[in-house]
Write a protein that holds these residues in place. Structure first.
Motif: not given
Length: 67
Positions: A16-20, A48-50, A55-61
């Protein structure tokens, strides 16, 4: 690996986290079981909050559940 497959609650949350984070809709939840659906949706909400916080891509690893 076998232990991870047995823990369906954690696995549903992670998926679910990955889908969000990827921006998918909450309607795309694949689970029929109520408890797994709750875990998936809570992971989706956090993802979704992230995504909204950037926090997507490199900043959210560091937030990925598998890392």
């Amino acid at each position: 690996m076998k232990r991870q497959k047995r823990n369906m609650a954690s696995r549903a949350y992670d998926r679910g986290y990955l889908a969000g984070v990827s921006g998918r809709s909450s309607d795309s939840c694949p689970h029929e079981n109520e408890q797994q659906r709750v875990n998936w949706l809570s992971g989706w909400r956090e993802g979704r909050a992230d995504q909204w916080d950037g926090m997507t891509g490199v900043s959210g690893v560091h937030r990925l559940p598998s890392v």
